[in-house]
Design a protein around this motif. Structure first.
Motif, mmCIF file in Angstrom:
data_model
loop_
_atom_site.group_PDB
_atom_site.id
_atom_site.type_symbol
_atom_site.label_atom_id
_atom_site.label_comp_id
_atom_site.label_asym_id
_atom_site.label_seq_id
_atom_site.Cartn_x
_atom_site.Cartn_y
_atom_site.Cartn_z
ATOM 1 N N LEU A 5 1.005 8.958 -6.401
ATOM 2 C CA LEU A 5 1.236 10.386 -6.142
ATOM 3 C C LEU A 5 2.191 10.966 -7.178
ATOM 4 O O LEU A 5 1.990 12.076 -7.679
ATOM 5 N N PHE A 22 0.990 4.103 -3.057
ATOM 6 C CA PHE A 22 0.721 5.544 -2.931
ATOM 7 C C PHE A 22 1.897 6.386 -3.405
ATOM 8 O O PHE A 22 1.706 7.437 -4.017
ATOM 9 N N PRO A 82 -10.020 14.130 0.308
ATOM 10 C CA PRO A 82 -8.905 13.184 0.478
ATOM 11 C C PRO A 82 -8.313 12.768 -0.880
ATOM 12 O O PRO A 82 -8.987 12.906 -1.899
ATOM 13 N N LEU A 83 -7.116 12.257 -0.850
ATOM 14 C CA LEU A 83 -6.467 11.826 -2.085
ATOM 15 C C LEU A 83 -7.290 10.716 -2.733
ATOM 16 O O LEU A 83 -7.824 9.862 -2.030
ATOM 17 N N PRO A 84 -7.426 10.727 -4.068
ATOM 18 C CA PRO A 84 -8.162 9.632 -4.708
ATOM 19 C C PRO A 84 -7.395 8.317 -4.571
ATOM 20 O O PRO A 84 -6.160 8.321 -4.564
ATOM 21 N N LEU A 85 -8.147 7.210 -4.429
ATOM 22 C CA LEU A 85 -7.476 5.910 -4.358
ATOM 23 C C LEU A 85 -7.010 5.473 -5.747
ATOM 24 O O LEU A 85 -6.040 4.746 -5.890
ATOM 25 N N VAL A 90 0.821 -1.218 0.000
ATOM 26 C CA VAL A 90 0.000 0.000 0.000
ATOM 27 C C VAL A 90 0.858 1.272 0.000
ATOM 28 O O VAL A 90 0.651 2.155 -0.840
#
Lengths: 297, 286
Positions: free
Chosen positions: B43, B39, B55-58, B35
């Motif tokens: 990113l 990210f 929040p940051l998109p998955l 995980v």
């Protein structure tokens, strides 16, 4: 005549092993032994000969005690946490399962990733609008209106916890692989015999598996401890310079930022003392001092 | 009869729980490892707007190389430092394979006085902290006028020390795996020991030696602390990226791009030689 030549040739050939290792020995002398020795000299050499002033300076520096304290707190907690978790995981996956080789590649990733990538992962993770908080929001574990500010300045205990999680990410897989290799070297028959005699799983673990696993446990613990003493890059990337001072950071700081070579060398010598103690302990425990002189055993 | 019928279900149940626990542990650890890496990479490839959304998109929608472009151009030292990192890594490989390979062959094939002391020294030197050699070595090379040269020879020589040890260890296990009788037969047929080595052993050892070289490359490419101590105006990519990333707190696009850029070669090379690395960590001993 030919016989004599043969004798000469045999004599020459008997030195073969030494010819082959001489380059390595010379290299070690030139680029390891001489620098290492001159590092000792550097830390004790004042303008007028031998001096302890650099060590006296270090011992008066409040940062030194902080650095020492943080380094050792980190070492003890992180090695313990990693070891317990890694042992649990290693025991659970000590069977042949589908996808084992892929899993081992995954476990290698944190070990071979550059320290900067490792730092970048956790710096972007612990940021207030970083991926850790985002993940918690997506999982419904955090209110998006109130993201946790993990890196709030000066919360040293929380920082230490964050550091230990990040370091577990990096260290746990390597500890697990060492323990797993050890477990696979233990014959299954011991466990079966124990079960036949009525031992419970826990008894087998405590009386059979762990004692047999001792060499791997020692290797894993000491290698991790040696790594932990030298923690540095990840801390400065996540928390910034000297906000959570550790020993290597102080050595680098004095040498590179303040151009105080001797103070840098003094710090390096202190780190060396700790690491060498751990290394000798390791070599002694692993029985390397009484190894046989043999042909690649 | 009833006992006989009862026994198999119990065994099955135990096996089932065992396997379930195994897969749970595997999945748990794999997620914990993957995980964060996932990210880092998403990113690095996200558009700037997405990186700073909350929040940051998955699963990012817009993939772009802008962040890498930003990272590579933020400091004029970065592009030259990439080439410098490769130069240092290749020099280290040459030092490690030539000097370490010879010693590794000697360790694998011969029994000689002082062998155990040497093995011990190799291990000890490997464990000796890098700073305690890098600082005085930098001072020595300053006196020689060879500190922070455009080609950081001091750095490559320093990396050589640790990697010679590692290469001795790896190559010794490779040569041990190649049957000595092959060499002896070649020598019976008239080749010298040197000839037997170059014509028989070396080709057989080539894949393992390549793996050792790649492992050395990864180590040199990744190394930060010694690179920071031994360079100033001519840094390696690791050293300059370290300063960039450490000074960019909160700039997720820059930190992730720097981290991901450094990670690519390490990951690709590791995948190529994963079998060898696992063997090495699996306690292959000389």
């Amino acid at each position: 005549m030919p016989e004599k030549l043969g004798g000469w040739k045999t004599r020459l050939a008997s030195y073969y092993p030494y010819y082959l290792i001489i380059p390595a020995i010379l290299y070690y002398i030139a680029f390891w032994a001489i620098p290492a020795a001159s590092g000792v000299a550097l830390a004790f050499q004042g303008p007028k000969g031998f001096t302890l002033r650099y060590f006296q300076y270090v011992l008066r520096d409040p940062y030194f005690y902080q650095a020492l304290g943080y380094t050792f707190t980190f070492l003890v907690i992180s090695v313990t946490v990693e070891f317990i978790l890694a042992l649990a995981v290693a025991l659970l996956i000590n069977t042949n399962f589908k996808g084992a080789s892929l899993f081992l590649f995954v476990a290698l990733i944190p070990m071979v990733l550059p320290e900067i990538s490792y730092g970048a992962i956790w710096a972007t993770g612990y940021a207030q609008h970083g991926w850790v908080n985002s993940l918690l929001v997506h999982l419904g574990l955090m209110d998006p209106a109130q993201p946790m500010s993990w890196l709030a300045y000066g919360k040293i205990a929380r920082w230490m916890a964050l550091l230990i999680v990040a370091e577990a990410w990096r260290g746990l897989p390597s500890v697990m692989i060492i323990l797993l290799a050890g477990l696979q070297g233990i014959s299954k028959e011991y466990g079966e015999a124990a079960r036949i005699f009525g031992a419970t799983g826990f008894q087998t673990l405590r009386k059979i598996t762990l004692p047999l696993l001792k060499p791997s446990i020692q290797t894993a613990l000491i290698l991790r401890a040696i790594g932990a003493v030298q923690i540095f890059v990840i801390i400065t990337v996540i928390f910034g310079h000297r906000n959570l001072p550790v020993l290597v950071e102080e050595a680098v700081y004095y040498f590179r930022e303040l151009h105080q070579k001797q103070l840098g060398a003094a710090y390096a010598l202190i780190i060396m003392g700790i690491v060498v103690t751990l290394s000798v302990l390791y070599l002694w425990l692993s029985g390397s001092f009484k190894g046989e002189e043999g042909r690649g055993e | 009869m009833s006992e006989l019928r009862l026994a198999p279900p119990v065994a099955d149940w135990r096996r089932f729980t065992g396997l379930t626990l195994t897969y749970l542990a595997v999945a748990g650890l794999a997620l914990f490892i993957l995980v964060p890496v996932y990210f880092l990479f998403i990113l690095a490839f996200m558009s700037r707007a997405e990186v700073y959304s909350w929040p940051l998109p998955l699963f990012p929608k817009h993939f772009t190389l802008d962040n890498f472009h930003f990272f590579l151009t933020i400091n004029p030292k970065i592009i030259p430092s990439i080439w410098r990192s490769i130069e240092v890594a290749i020099t280290t490989i040459l030092i490690a394979l030539s000097i370490g390979g010879l010693a590794g062959y000697s360790f694998a094939r011969f029994r000689f006085r002082g062998k155990n002391a040497l093995k011990l020294s190799v291990l000890f030197v490997r464990m000796y902290p890098g700073v305690a050699v890098a600082i005085p070595m930098a001072v020595l090379f300053m006196r020689l006028g060879l500190y922070d040269t455009p080609f950081p020879i001091a750095l490559a020589l320093n990396y050589g020390v640790g990697n010679i040890g590692l290469t001795i260890w790896i190559t010794a296990s490779i040569f041990l795996g190649i049957n000595e009788e092959l060499e002896e037969q070649a020598m019976v047929l008239g080749l010298s020991r040197m000839g037997a080595f170059f014509r028989i052993t070396l080709p057989l050892a080539a894949p393992g030696l390549a793996a050792a070289a790649i492992y050395t490359f990864i180590g040199a490419w990744n190394e930060v602390v010694i690179a920071t101590l031994m360079t100033q105006f001519n840094p390696t990519l690791a050293a300059v990226t370290y300063h960039t990333v450490a000074a960019a707190a909160g700039s997720l696009h820059l930190q992730s791009a720097g981290g991901a850029f450094m990670a690519f070669p390490a990951l690709v090379f590791t995948f190529i030689i994963k079998r060898y690395i696992i063997q090495m960590w699996g306690g292959v001993r000389i």
